[in-house]
Design a protein around this motif. Structure first.
Motif, PDB file in Angstrom:
ATOM      1  N   PHE A 199     -13.258 -31.623  49.068  1.00  0.00           N
ATOM      2  CA  PHE A 199     -13.298 -32.332  50.352  1.00  0.00           C
ATOM      3  C   PHE A 199     -13.375 -31.391  51.538  1.00  0.00           C
ATOM      4  O   PHE A 199     -12.944 -30.233  51.480  1.00  0.00           O
ATOM      5  CB  PHE A 199     -12.036 -33.192  50.502  1.00  0.00           C
ATOM      6  CG  PHE A 199     -12.248 -34.624  50.100  1.00  0.00           C
ATOM      7  CD1 PHE A 199     -12.393 -35.617  51.051  1.00  0.00           C
ATOM      8  CD2 PHE A 199     -12.318 -34.975  48.762  1.00  0.00           C
ATOM      9  CE1 PHE A 199     -12.603 -36.940  50.678  1.00  0.00           C
ATOM     10  CE2 PHE A 199     -12.526 -36.281  48.367  1.00  0.00           C
ATOM     11  CZ  PHE A 199     -12.674 -37.279  49.335  1.00  0.00           C
ATOM     12  N   ASP A 202      -9.044 -32.191  56.376  1.00  0.00           N
ATOM     13  CA  ASP A 202      -8.562 -33.445  56.960  1.00  0.00           C
ATOM     14  C   ASP A 202      -7.889 -33.235  58.313  1.00  0.00           C
ATOM     15  O   ASP A 202      -7.430 -34.193  58.940  1.00  0.00           O
ATOM     16  CB  ASP A 202      -7.609 -34.164  56.006  1.00  0.00           C
ATOM     17  CG  ASP A 202      -6.339 -33.365  55.717  1.00  0.00           C
ATOM     18  OD1 ASP A 202      -6.241 -32.202  56.158  1.00  0.00           O
ATOM     19  OD2 ASP A 202      -5.452 -33.902  55.031  1.00  0.00           O
ATOM     20  N   THR A 203      -7.844 -31.989  58.796  1.00  0.00           N
ATOM     21  CA  THR A 203      -7.268 -31.704  60.111  1.00  0.00           C
ATOM     22  C   THR A 203      -8.069 -32.410  61.199  1.00  0.00           C
ATOM     23  O   THR A 203      -9.296 -32.258  61.279  1.00  0.00           O
ATOM     24  CB  THR A 203      -7.250 -30.195  60.380  1.00  0.00           C
ATOM     25  OG1 THR A 203      -6.560 -29.543  59.322  1.00  0.00           O
ATOM     26  CG2 THR A 203      -6.570 -29.892  61.708  1.00  0.00           C
ATOM     27  N   ASN A 205      -9.056 -35.325  61.374  1.00  0.00           N
ATOM     28  CA  ASN A 205     -10.097 -36.175  60.808  1.00  0.00           C
ATOM     29  C   ASN A 205      -9.451 -37.339  60.067  1.00  0.00           C
ATOM     30  O   ASN A 205      -9.097 -37.221  58.885  1.00  0.00           O
ATOM     31  CB  ASN A 205     -10.993 -35.359  59.859  1.00  0.00           C
ATOM     32  CG  ASN A 205     -12.272 -36.092  59.492  1.00  0.00           C
ATOM     33  OD1 ASN A 205     -12.269 -37.303  59.335  1.00  0.00           O
ATOM     34  ND2 ASN A 205     -13.351 -35.349  59.354  1.00  0.00           N
ATOM     35  N   ASP A 206      -9.295 -38.451  60.764  1.00  0.00           N
ATOM     36  CA  ASP A 206      -8.650 -39.620  60.156  1.00  0.00           C
ATOM     37  C   ASP A 206      -9.490 -40.214  59.046  1.00  0.00           C
ATOM     38  O   ASP A 206      -8.966 -40.834  58.120  1.00  0.00           O
ATOM     39  CB  ASP A 206      -8.364 -40.679  61.222  1.00  0.00           C
ATOM     40  CG  ASP A 206      -9.596 -41.074  62.020  1.00  0.00           C
ATOM     41  OD1 ASP A 206     -10.003 -42.240  61.948  1.00  0.00           O
ATOM     42  OD2 ASP A 206     -10.153 -40.214  62.729  1.00  0.00           O
ATOM     43  N   ARG A 207     -10.832 -40.035  59.100  1.00  0.00           N
ATOM     44  CA  ARG A 207     -11.678 -40.589  58.045  1.00  0.00           C
ATOM     45  C   ARG A 207     -11.427 -39.898  56.714  1.00  0.00           C
ATOM     46  O   ARG A 207     -11.321 -40.549  55.672  1.00  0.00           O
ATOM     47  CB  ARG A 207     -13.167 -40.453  58.411  1.00  0.00           C
ATOM     48  CG  ARG A 207     -13.639 -41.462  59.435  1.00  0.00           C
ATOM     49  CD  ARG A 207     -13.576 -40.915  60.835  1.00  0.00           C
ATOM     50  NE  ARG A 207     -14.374 -39.704  60.978  1.00  0.00           N
ATOM     51  CZ  ARG A 207     -14.047 -38.690  61.808  1.00  0.00           C
ATOM     52  NH1 ARG A 207     -12.956 -38.758  62.535  1.00  0.00           N
ATOM     53  NH2 ARG A 207     -14.823 -37.624  61.909  1.00  0.00           N
ATOM     54  N   VAL A 208     -11.276 -38.579  56.717  1.00  0.00           N
ATOM     55  CA  VAL A 208     -11.002 -37.851  55.480  1.00  0.00           C
ATOM     56  C   VAL A 208      -9.623 -38.230  54.928  1.00  0.00           C
ATOM     57  O   VAL A 208      -9.462 -38.407  53.717  1.00  0.00           O
ATOM     58  CB  VAL A 208     -11.098 -36.327  55.711  1.00  0.00           C
ATOM     59  CG1 VAL A 208     -10.560 -35.561  54.502  1.00  0.00           C
ATOM     60  CG2 VAL A 208     -12.543 -35.929  55.970  1.00  0.00           C
ATOM     61  N   LYS A 209      -8.655 -38.355  55.810  1.00  0.00           N
ATOM     62  CA  LYS A 209      -7.310 -38.765  55.355  1.00  0.00           C
ATOM     63  C   LYS A 209      -7.374 -40.108  54.631  1.00  0.00           C
ATOM     64  O   LYS A 209      -6.737 -40.305  53.584  1.00  0.00           O
ATOM     65  CB  LYS A 209      -6.353 -38.848  56.544  1.00  0.00           C
ATOM     66  CG  LYS A 209      -5.919 -37.511  57.129  1.00  0.00           C
ATOM     67  CD  LYS A 209      -4.893 -37.725  58.231  1.00  0.00           C
ATOM     68  CE  LYS A 209      -4.290 -36.403  58.717  1.00  0.00           C
ATOM     69  NZ  LYS A 209      -5.252 -35.605  59.483  1.00  0.00           N
ATOM     70  N   ARG A 211      -9.977 -41.421  53.132  1.00  0.00           N
ATOM     71  CA  ARG A 211     -10.728 -41.268  51.884  1.00  0.00           C
ATOM     72  C   ARG A 211      -9.824 -40.734  50.775  1.00  0.00           C
ATOM     73  O   ARG A 211      -9.843 -41.222  49.641  1.00  0.00           O
ATOM     74  CB  ARG A 211     -11.929 -40.345  52.097  1.00  0.00           C
ATOM     75  CG  ARG A 211     -12.962 -40.922  53.030  1.00  0.00           C
ATOM     76  CD  ARG A 211     -14.131 -39.975  53.281  1.00  0.00           C
ATOM     77  NE  ARG A 211     -15.044 -40.567  54.242  1.00  0.00           N
ATOM     78  CZ  ARG A 211     -16.258 -40.111  54.511  1.00  0.00           C
ATOM     79  NH1 ARG A 211     -16.709 -39.035  53.874  1.00  0.00           N
ATOM     80  NH2 ARG A 211     -17.027 -40.707  55.391  1.00  0.00           N
ATOM     81  N   LEU A 212      -9.027 -39.718  51.103  1.00  0.00           N
ATOM     82  CA  LEU A 212      -8.104 -39.169  50.117  1.00  0.00           C
ATOM     83  C   LEU A 212      -7.045 -40.204  49.731  1.00  0.00           C
ATOM     84  O   LEU A 212      -6.639 -40.271  48.561  1.00  0.00           O
ATOM     85  CB  LEU A 212      -7.442 -37.910  50.679  1.00  0.00           C
ATOM     86  CG  LEU A 212      -8.373 -36.694  50.828  1.00  0.00           C
ATOM     87  CD1 LEU A 212      -7.685 -35.591  51.610  1.00  0.00           C
ATOM     88  CD2 LEU A 212      -8.794 -36.176  49.446  1.00  0.00           C
ATOM     89  N   MET A 233     -10.141 -28.097  49.368  1.00  0.00           N
ATOM     90  CA  MET A 233     -10.470 -28.512  50.729  1.00  0.00           C
ATOM     91  C   MET A 233     -10.983 -27.322  51.519  1.00  0.00           C
ATOM     92  O   MET A 233     -10.362 -26.253  51.529  1.00  0.00           O
ATOM     93  CB  MET A 233      -9.260 -29.143  51.418  1.00  0.00           C
ATOM     94  CG  MET A 233      -8.733 -30.366  50.691  1.00  0.00           C
ATOM     95  SD  MET A 233      -7.475 -31.274  51.613  1.00  0.00           S
ATOM     96  CE  MET A 233      -8.486 -32.058  52.858  1.00  0.00           C
ATOM     97  N   GLY A 263     -16.093 -35.373  48.979  1.00  0.00           N
ATOM     98  CA  GLY A 263     -15.985 -36.055  50.265  1.00  0.00           C
ATOM     99  C   GLY A 263     -17.309 -36.411  50.877  1.00  0.00           C
ATOM    100  O   GLY A 263     -17.399 -37.310  51.712  1.00  0.00           O
TER     101      GLY A 263
END
Length: 354
Positions: A199, A202-203, A205-209, A211-212, A233, A263
């Motif tokens: 991935f 996620d720093t 980045n709410d979209r990556v959070k 997704r995880l 990551m 991701g």
């Protein structure tokens, strides 16, 4: 000839600049119609609008945006802030917005935050200072001051590339958590039990959070989880996808992951390239999924199992919602969900337990 030039300059107040009245005469319409053709194009027929634009072009006349703003308290400028210029998915969103805004006589200002919330705030403040009438931002991970500034000025806005029914903001996009739950459930249905993930960070980045979280919840429902060593990551690049895959495959064959959730397509394609170099193949030795459905993803062998999102539609919906508020048809932009389409291809197959 000299007299004609001099006379023309006198008609233009001695400046040599074409005036609104000259455009109106050439187009055989009133000055008010010329103004409407640029400021409120939906109130003018397409034939008249084109005639006015042809006349303006022939006379090399450009509407004075500052003058229009003073006269009507309107700037006809909208703004969009995206996190990066290096990703084609955001280019598609901007393309959709640009098309809709241009048809309505709006100029679209573009800013790039580089995934820095403070830079995003500075971009928003600069756009507000220039009189943007609406703003689109990607995701919800922005300083409260950004949304406070928009609400205080009564500027309509939307959050794009994300959809959350519980969000206090109007969202135009998709449910990132649900999308990755669905991808994970597809791999579970293929009897995979050892999972890894590659991935982007996620720093900020709410979209990556989300997704995880979607992956974690789907695995937890099956009594599984991704081991810390199997969560990679880093940069959203082919190189990071490739190096991450190589690290995962150093584990003994009986414990290494059989399913890799990426991701985005870029990371997955990098992993597939590394697999080919090491003599491994999908879906024979492992299964892998991406996200975005880049143009190349369906053309490589094996075709990449991924999720397709109509990012241009996100841009079109966002622009239409903002314009509806500007036009007074609704008080606030409404949330609109775009459902991703799971593209099942050859890169993911039945698990071969060793």
């Amino acid at each position: 000839m000299a007299g004609m030039v001099a006379g023309s300059k006198r008609a233009r107040g001695g400046s040599g600049r074409v005036k609104l009245e000259e455009v109106a005469r050439k187009a055989n319409v009133s000055t008010a119609t010329v103004s409407r053709a640029f400021n409120e194009p939906d109130k003018v027929s397409e034939e008249v609008r084109q005639r006015v634009k042809d006349a303006a072009r022939a006379l090399n006349w450009i509407p004075n945006a500052a003058g229009r703003a003073l006269a009507s308290s309107r700037t006809h400028i909208a703004g969009a802030i995206i996190p990066t210029l290096d990703d084609e998915i955001f280019a598609h969103q901007i393309s959709g917005m640009q098309t809709v805004f241009s048809e309505r006589g709006f100029t679209l200002f573009l800013g790039c935050s580089n995934y820095d919330p403070d830079e995003g705030l500075r971009q928003a403040e600069a756009m507000l200072a220039r009189g943007v009438e609406a703003l689109a931002v990607v995701g919800e991970n922005h300083p409260p001051a950004l949304f406070d500034a928009l609400n205080a000025r009564g500027i309509p806005y939307v959050v794009t590339y994300s959809y959350n029914k519980l969000s206090p903001h109007p969202c135009i996009g998709f449910d990132n958590r649900a999308a990755f739950s669905r991808i994970t459930e597809h791999l579970l249905s293929l009897r995979h039990r050892r999972f890894a993930a590659i991935f982007q960070p996620d720093t900020n980045n709410d979209r990556v959070k989300e997704r995880l979280r979607g992956i974690s919840e789907a695995l937890a429902a099956a009594g599984l989880e991704i081991a810390a060593r199997d969560l990679m990551m880093g940069p959203s690049t082919l190189e990071f996808g490739a190096t991450s895959f190589a690290r995962l495959m150093t584990q003994p064959v009986d414990v290494r992951p059989t399913a890799i959730v990426c991701g985005n397509d870029n990371l997955a394609l990098g992993a597939l390239m590394a697999a080919r170099e090491s003599g491994l193949d999908a879906p024979g030795d492992f299964s892998i999924t991406g996200f975005d459905d880049l143009a190349i993803s369906s053309r490589l062998s094996p075709g990449l199992t991924t999720m397709k999102v109509d990012n241009q539609e996100i841009g079109v919906l966002a622009a239409n919602e903002l314009l509806a508020v500007i036009a007074g048809r609704q008080e606030r932009a409404q949330s609109r969900e775009v459902v991703p389409d799971l593209k099942i291809r050859d890169s993911a197959g039945e698990a071969r337990v060793r």
